[in-house]
Scaffold this active site. Structure first.
Site, PDB file in Angstrom:
ATOM      1  N   HIS A  19      -9.338  14.807  -2.371  1.00 48.25           N
ATOM      2  CA  HIS A  19      -8.946  13.864  -1.314  1.00 48.25           C
ATOM      3  C   HIS A  19      -9.185  14.487   0.066  1.00 48.25           C
ATOM      4  CE1 HIS A  19      -5.910  12.032  -4.347  1.00 48.25           C
ATOM      5  NE2 HIS A  19      -6.867  11.151  -4.165  1.00 48.25           N
ATOM      6  N   LYS A  43       3.127   1.848 -10.717  1.00 53.69           N
ATOM      7  CA  LYS A  43       3.333   3.110 -11.435  1.00 53.69           C
ATOM      8  C   LYS A  43       4.591   3.785 -10.880  1.00 53.69           C
ATOM      9  CE  LYS A  43      -1.518   3.727 -10.398  1.00 53.69           C
ATOM     10  NZ  LYS A  43      -2.387   4.540  -9.539  1.00 53.69           N
ATOM     11  N   ARG A  92     -16.385  10.201  -7.648  1.00 47.74           N
ATOM     12  CA  ARG A  92     -16.634  11.548  -8.150  1.00 47.74           C
ATOM     13  C   ARG A  92     -17.749  11.548  -9.176  1.00 47.74           C
ATOM     14  NH1 ARG A  92     -10.419  11.812  -9.558  1.00 47.74           N
ATOM     15  NH2 ARG A  92     -11.164   9.747 -10.153  1.00 47.74           N
ATOM     16  N   SER A 130      -5.582  13.191  -9.271  1.00 48.50           N
ATOM     17  CA  SER A 130      -4.124  13.346  -9.154  1.00 48.50           C
ATOM     18  C   SER A 130      -3.479  13.296 -10.537  1.00 48.50           C
ATOM     19  CB  SER A 130      -3.538  12.231  -8.292  1.00 48.50           C
ATOM     20  OG  SER A 130      -4.051  12.296  -6.997  1.00 48.50           O
TER      21      SER A 130
HETATM   22  O1  PNS Z   1      -5.685   6.091  -5.473  1.00 50.29           O
HETATM   23  P1  PNS Z   1      -5.768   4.804  -6.225  1.00 50.29           P
HETATM   24  O2  PNS Z   1      -4.519   4.595  -7.039  1.00 50.29           O
HETATM   25  O3  PNS Z   1      -7.028   4.694  -7.032  1.00 50.29           O
HETATM   26  O4  PNS Z   1      -5.808   3.638  -5.104  1.00 50.29           O
HETATM   27  C1  PNS Z   1      -5.879   2.295  -5.463  1.00 50.29           C
HETATM   28  C2  PNS Z   1      -5.610   1.390  -4.267  1.00 50.29           C
HETATM   29  C3  PNS Z   1      -4.294   1.726  -3.627  1.00 50.29           C
HETATM   30  C4  PNS Z   1      -6.714   1.589  -3.245  1.00 50.29           C
HETATM   31  C5  PNS Z   1      -5.636  -0.089  -4.761  1.00 50.29           C
HETATM   32  O5  PNS Z   1      -4.817  -0.197  -5.869  1.00 50.29           O
HETATM   33  C6  PNS Z   1      -5.210  -1.085  -3.706  1.00 50.29           C
HETATM   34  O6  PNS Z   1      -5.865  -1.266  -2.722  1.00 50.29           O
HETATM   35  N1  PNS Z   1      -4.048  -1.711  -3.938  1.00 50.29           N
HETATM   36  C7  PNS Z   1      -3.455  -2.650  -3.021  1.00 50.29           C
HETATM   37  C8  PNS Z   1      -3.412  -4.048  -3.614  1.00 50.29           C
HETATM   38  C9  PNS Z   1      -4.757  -4.729  -3.470  1.00 50.29           C
HETATM   39  O7  PNS Z   1      -5.247  -4.976  -2.390  1.00 50.29           O
HETATM   40  N2  PNS Z   1      -5.347  -5.027  -4.643  1.00 50.29           N
HETATM   41  C10 PNS Z   1      -6.649  -5.646  -4.713  1.00 50.29           C
HETATM   42  C11 PNS Z   1      -7.722  -4.601  -4.711  1.00 50.29           C
HETATM   43  S1  PNS Z   1      -9.030  -5.105  -5.688  1.00 50.29           S
END
Ligand code: PNS
Length: 188
Positions: A19, A43, A92, A130
């Site tokens: 990150h 989660k 990645r 993570s």
């Molecule tokens: O680090 P992560 O858990 O892969 O991040 C995922 C994240 C937070 C970027 C994604 O879950 C998100 O943007 N969630 C907010 C809700 C949302 O907008 N969902 C639609 C996205 S397709």
């Protein structure tokens, strides 16, 4: 440098060296980079949002155009409210691609003016996530080199104050059991 604000959204539970690598790369090409921690994740996180905020602030103190924030609900709505021009995400390996593509296309459907930009972290972090860091740390393994030192320290404190990582120096101390002196390994 690109004009405008980019959002780097994620869970960052905990932030890893991958990150941080991406943040440093993103900070070079965007005028302003906002690291946005999702607050309403389904989660159950290992670190609270406040703990992640604190860690990320400490980790990015040297990046003057980086700011840390949190968001709730739809990411594109948050990005719009911040007047962001794009979303930054890291890829990645090919295994990330399918999920990231789906998410980028869904976000584009929700907000066509917002672009997603993918960047690759250094290849030495290509296996670091993570989730795996949490798994290794919870099972007592060393996470040195995978996460910044402050995160390593927070993981130690979180998991068990008495828990010691395997790569710490061990000291041989004498122990008296039933009148006999026995040597045992004491974890520092
Ligand atoms: O680090 P992560 O858990 O892969 O991040 C995922 C994240 C937070 C970027 C994604 O879950 C998100 O943007 N969630 C907010 C809700 C949302 O907008 N969902 C639609 C996205 S397709």
């Amino acid at each position: 440098m690109n004009k405008g604000i980019a959002i780097y959204p994620g869970s960052f539970d905990p932030p890893t060296n991958g990150h941080l690598d991406l943040m440093e790369r993103g900070a070079k090409i965007f005028e302003e980079l906002v690291i946005a921690i999702l607050r309403n994740s389904e989660k159950s996180p290992m670190f609270s949002v406040a703990e992640r905020l604190e860690m990320l602030r400490a980790l990015t103190g040297h990046l003057k155009n980086v700011r840390i924030d949190t968001f709730d609900g739809l990411m594109v709505e948050y990005a719009k409210s911040m007047q962001a021009v794009c979303i930054l995400r890291g890829i990645r390996a090919i295994s990330d691609y399918e999920y990231e593509l789906q998410m980028a296309l869904m976000n584009r459907k929700l907000e066509p003016t917002l672009e997603t930009v993918f960047m690759m972290p250094a290849d030495k972090y290509s296996y670091v996530s993570s989730r795996l860091v949490r798994e290794v740390a919870q099972a007592g393994g060393p996470v040195k080199g995978l996460v910044p030192e402050i995160v390593e320290q927070k993981l130690r404190e979180k998991i068990d104050p008495a828990y010691k990582f395997r790569d710490e120096p061990r000291e041989i101390v004498p122990e008296i059991i039933g009148g006999r002196e026995k040597k045992r390994k004491k974890r520092a």
